[in-house]
Design an enzyme around this catalytic site. Structure first.
Site, PDB file in Angstrom:
ATOM      1  N   GLY A 157       1.357 -30.345 -17.533  1.00  0.00           N
ATOM      2  CA  GLY A 157       0.549 -29.227 -18.004  1.00  0.00           C
ATOM      3  C   GLY A 157      -0.283 -28.587 -16.911  1.00  0.00           C
ATOM      4  N   ALA A 173      37.779   7.949  19.376  1.00  0.00           N
ATOM      5  CA  ALA A 173      38.115   7.336  18.092  1.00  0.00           C
ATOM      6  C   ALA A 173      38.950   6.077  18.298  1.00  0.00           C
ATOM      7  CB  ALA A 173      38.897   8.323  17.236  1.00  0.00           C
ATOM      8  N   ARG A 195      13.684 -21.233 -18.544  1.00  0.00           N
ATOM      9  CA  ARG A 195      14.374 -20.070 -19.119  1.00  0.00           C
ATOM     10  C   ARG A 195      15.019 -19.172 -18.060  1.00  0.00           C
ATOM     11  NH1 ARG A 195       9.593 -17.980 -22.723  1.00  0.00           N
ATOM     12  NH2 ARG A 195       8.442 -19.420 -21.382  1.00  0.00           N
ATOM     13  N   ASN A 227      30.864   8.960  25.958  1.00  0.00           N
ATOM     14  CA  ASN A 227      31.608   9.335  24.755  1.00  0.00           C
ATOM     15  C   ASN A 227      32.720   8.313  24.533  1.00  0.00           C
ATOM     16  OD1 ASN A 227      33.344  10.604  22.829  1.00  0.00           O
ATOM     17  ND2 ASN A 227      32.339  12.549  23.325  1.00  0.00           N
ATOM     18  N   ARG A 238      48.517   1.802  29.941  1.00  0.00           N
ATOM     19  CA  ARG A 238      49.343   1.895  28.743  1.00  0.00           C
ATOM     20  C   ARG A 238      50.804   2.056  29.156  1.00  0.00           C
ATOM     21  NH1 ARG A 238      47.285   7.928  27.183  1.00  0.00           N
ATOM     22  NH2 ARG A 238      48.819   9.051  28.412  1.00  0.00           N
TER      23      ARG A 238
HETATM   24  C1  UD1 Z   1       0.175 -20.111 -19.419  1.00  0.00           C
HETATM   25  C2  UD1 Z   1      -1.134 -20.228 -20.204  1.00  0.00           C
HETATM   26  C3  UD1 Z   1      -1.205 -19.095 -21.218  1.00  0.00           C
HETATM   27  C4  UD1 Z   1      -1.107 -17.774 -20.517  1.00  0.00           C
HETATM   28  C5  UD1 Z   1       0.156 -17.702 -19.659  1.00  0.00           C
HETATM   29  C6  UD1 Z   1       0.136 -16.474 -18.812  1.00  0.00           C
HETATM   30  C7  UD1 Z   1      -1.620 -22.605 -20.290  1.00  0.00           C
HETATM   31  C8  UD1 Z   1      -1.640 -23.814 -21.146  1.00  0.00           C
HETATM   32  N1  UD1 Z   1      -1.188 -21.489 -20.869  1.00  0.00           N
HETATM   33  O1  UD1 Z   1       1.223 -20.273 -20.352  1.00  0.00           O
HETATM   34  O2  UD1 Z   1      -2.438 -19.159 -21.933  1.00  0.00           O
HETATM   35  O3  UD1 Z   1      -1.122 -16.719 -21.449  1.00  0.00           O
HETATM   36  O4  UD1 Z   1       0.221 -18.839 -18.784  1.00  0.00           O
HETATM   37  O5  UD1 Z   1       1.369 -16.305 -18.178  1.00  0.00           O
HETATM   38  O6  UD1 Z   1      -2.004 -22.671 -19.144  1.00  0.00           O
HETATM   39  N2  UD1 Z   1       2.722 -25.251 -14.003  1.00  0.00           N
HETATM   40  C9  UD1 Z   1       2.497 -26.313 -13.140  1.00  0.00           C
HETATM   41  N3  UD1 Z   1       2.480 -27.561 -13.620  1.00  0.00           N
HETATM   42  C10 UD1 Z   1       2.623 -27.844 -14.928  1.00  0.00           C
HETATM   43  C11 UD1 Z   1       2.819 -26.760 -15.827  1.00  0.00           C
HETATM   44  C12 UD1 Z   1       2.852 -25.481 -15.325  1.00  0.00           C
HETATM   45  O7  UD1 Z   1       2.371 -26.109 -11.926  1.00  0.00           O
HETATM   46  O8  UD1 Z   1       2.568 -29.016 -15.291  1.00  0.00           O
HETATM   47  C13 UD1 Z   1       2.749 -23.894 -13.457  1.00  0.00           C
HETATM   48  C14 UD1 Z   1       4.055 -23.160 -13.720  1.00  0.00           C
HETATM   49  O9  UD1 Z   1       4.927 -23.352 -12.634  1.00  0.00           O
HETATM   50  C15 UD1 Z   1       3.614 -21.720 -13.835  1.00  0.00           C
HETATM   51  C16 UD1 Z   1       2.192 -21.808 -14.335  1.00  0.00           C
HETATM   52  O10 UD1 Z   1       1.766 -23.136 -14.115  1.00  0.00           O
HETATM   53  O11 UD1 Z   1       3.614 -21.052 -12.588  1.00  0.00           O
HETATM   54  C17 UD1 Z   1       2.091 -21.481 -15.818  1.00  0.00           C
HETATM   55  O12 UD1 Z   1       2.903 -22.392 -16.524  1.00  0.00           O
HETATM   56  P1  UD1 Z   1       3.787 -21.920 -17.739  1.00  0.00           P
HETATM   57  O13 UD1 Z   1       4.500 -23.087 -18.277  1.00  0.00           O
HETATM   58  O14 UD1 Z   1       4.593 -20.740 -17.347  1.00  0.00           O
HETATM   59  O15 UD1 Z   1       2.644 -21.513 -18.753  1.00  0.00           O
HETATM   60  P2  UD1 Z   1       2.769 -20.551 -19.981  1.00  0.00           P
HETATM   61  O16 UD1 Z   1       3.356 -21.289 -21.111  1.00  0.00           O
HETATM   62  O17 UD1 Z   1       3.399 -19.300 -19.568  1.00  0.00           O
END
Ligand code: UD1
Ligand code: CA
Length: 519
Positions: free
Chosen positions: A84, A386, A19, A383, A446
């Site tokens: 995840g 200008a 996003r 000094n 000059r």
């Molecule tokens: C996550 C939490 C949510 C919480 C929120 C707070 C989970 C499932 N959910 O949601 O409960 O309220 O953060 O901001 O954890 N990332 C990885 N690898 C991945 C996926 C994500 O490194 O495979 C990292 C992202 O770069 C980010 C962080 O983990 O810095 C959180 O991931 P994001 O996708 O932003 O999680 P949210 O949906 O915001």
């Protein structure tokens, strides 16, 4: 025997941040002096963990490169496919198979987190002997965040993502901040049991809590005192509001520390800047990087300082400086541009429409108007008139220029480097100096002026200039005739009574405006 306190911090930074709609990985977006990731690492740094692992994926090379710069002790761990947050932590733990004790996991996009809060979370977790503790916050609008689901007794039951939540669960305003403390062994066991049976088909780190509760393990919730600390960053609108919140936090701290901010709403101070007591910052001012501002200095309005040191009592007005040093009680601007390695000594002055680069301007020396000073040393109390330009570049190489102590360089002079104007020497206005001027000498270089009488009447007859000249000649007394100009500004040699008009500066070391200097 006391428990081993080996701690590992895992920062999750592999996500794309869709996003943000950016070529730059989300965690590398800047926010008042650090990247989002840099802020998270700074919040975790006081824990002095034995190891810091940063899970990288999207833009892995860029993120790893950034780590080398800002946190060389942290190790990147590659999560090639983002399956995840649970999957990310699993990969991190695989990189440290011997890990026992406490593991702290922090989402890489929570830049407002304070070190005290992370510490308090870890202390609550370790003193309770919990298997897992989550940082939570009560917020007005929980949209998009994981909800903390508690039983009737108020104990954590599970964390549910919004997209997987029931309507009743969605009404909960206590959210998961994405910051956790875990016992390594129990985390490792439980991560192995995660399913992908959810709306996103991902391994959720948050599911660890429900699984631990189901096996009777003690889990905890630590509620953040200040909910704004837990705010994440998902798009550029959120980034802008985080910036405003952080600006207010930084500005409030400086005002409480004895700095006057005349308009905090338009004053943007990076977290890496320091200011001394009784410094005054006027409106529309940005202080960035490792900028420092000394006591009683006045900076602004309309000033940007990047990696610049401002001495005590100095003034900087409507100007831009990068990697410069401004000495105590020096004066800069309005409309000056100080480039890298511009070094102004005590009480030096760099005035209006003046650019200085890689040069020393000595104590009390003045470059008041319309000048370029590059690769030069200007002696104390010299000094520079200008429109003096230091010609430092021959198209291939840069050369040095030296102007000695209390030297006096006339207006509209070019100093063609390499060249030296000795201590106490003078340079006639309008000179192009390419040979050294010895100490105490006058350098003149000059063309001579000659006036061609009656030229306008002959060659521009009928113009308004010709008419004005005619009126002046008809009405003016004899002494004001054109020939008078010849003696005031004409180009006789210095030994014949040269009129120098060396400077327009009424103050300072040289003659006042309109004075003549004759040998
Ligand atoms: C996550 C939490 C949510 C919480 C929120 C707070 C989970 C499932 N959910 O949601 O409960 O309220 O953060 O901001 O954890 N990332 C990885 N690898 C991945 C996926 C994500 O490194 O495979 C990292 C992202 O770069 C980010 C962080 O983990 O810095 C959180 O991931 P994001 O996708 O932003 O999680 P949210 O949906 O915001
Ligand atoms: Ca997020």
């Amino acid at each position: 025997m006391s428990q081993p306190r080996v701690r590992t911090i895992v920062v999750l930074a592999a996500g794309e941040g869709k996003r943000m709609k950016s070529a730059l990985p989300k965690v590398l977006h800047p926010l008042l002096g650090r990247t989002l990731l840099g802020h998270v690492l700074a919040a975790a740094a006081p824990l002095a963990a034995d190891r810091t692992l940063v899970v990288v994926g999207h833009g892995a090379d860029q993120v790893s490169g950034h780590l080398t710069e800002v946190a060389p002790d942290a190790s990147p761990v590659l999560q090639a496919e983002q399956r995840g947050t649970g999957h990310a932590v699993r990969i991190a733990l695989d990189a440290v198979p011997d890990q026992a004790g406490t593991v702290i996991v922090i989402n890489g996009d929570a830049p407002l987190l304070r070190p005290e809060t992370v510490k308090a979370l870890v202390e609550a977790h370790e003193s309770a002997g919990a298997a897992a503790t989550v940082l939570a916050a009560e917020v007005g609008d929980p949209t998009g965040l994981g909800r903390i689901v508690r039983d009737e007794a108020g104990r954590l039951e599970q964390i549910v993502e919004e997209r997987d939540a029931s309507p009743a669960q969605r009404a909960i305003r206590e959210i998961n901040a994405g910051i956790y403390a875990f016992d390594a062994a129990r985390l490792r066991d439980t991560l192995g049991k995660l399913s992908t049976d959810n709306d996103q088909g991902e391994e959720y780190l948050t599911d660890v809590f429900g699984l631990l509760v189901a096996t009777g393990e003690p889990v905890g919730v630590h509620v953040a005192a200040d909910a704004t600390e837990t705010l994440g960053c998902n798009d550029r609108v959120e980034l802008a509001s985080l910036r405003t919140l952080l600006r207010d936090r930084v500005n409030t701290a400086w005002m409480r520390a004895g700095v006057t901010l005349l308009d905090p709403a338009t004053t943007w101070i990076d977290v890496t800047v320091t200011l001394d007591r009784d410094a005054v910052v006027d409106q529309n001012t940005q202080l960035r990087g490792v900028t420092t501002v000394g006591a009683e200095a006045v900076v602004g309005p309309d000033v940007t300082l990047i990696d610049t040191a401002v001495g005590a009592g100095a003034t900087v007005l409507r100007s831009h400086a990068v990697s410069a040093e401004i000495g105590p009680r020096a004066s800069v601007g309005p409309y000056a541009y100080l480039r890298p390695a511009a070094r102004l000594a005590e009480q030096a002055k760099v005035g209006t429409f003046v650019e200085v680069k890689n040069s020393d301007v000595g104590a009390g020396a003045k470059v008041p108007h319309l000048s370029y000073v590059g690769d030069a040393s200007i002696g104390a109390r010299a000094n520079i008139g200008a429109a003096t330009v230091v010609v430092n570049y021959d198209g291939v190489a840069k050369h040095r220029t030296t102007v000695g102590e209390a030297a006096f360089v006339g207006c509209d002079t070019t100093l063609i480097a390499p060249v030296e104007v000795g201590a106490g020497a003078y340079v006639a206005a309008g000179s192009a100096i390419d040979k050294d001027v010895p100490p105490g000498a006058l350098g003149v270089a000059r063309g001579r002026q000659r006036n061609i009488e009656g030229w306008v009447a002959r060659r521009r007859a009928g113009t308004r200039s010709a008419e004005a000249a005619e009126r002046a000649q008809a009405g003016a007394p004899r002494a004001q005739d054109g020939s008078a100009e010849d003696t005031r500004l004409g180009g006789g040699s210095a030994s014949q009574g040269e009129a120098i008009h060396a400077t327009t500066d009424a103050g300072g070391a040289g003659p006042a405006k309109g004075d003549t200097a004759t040998e």
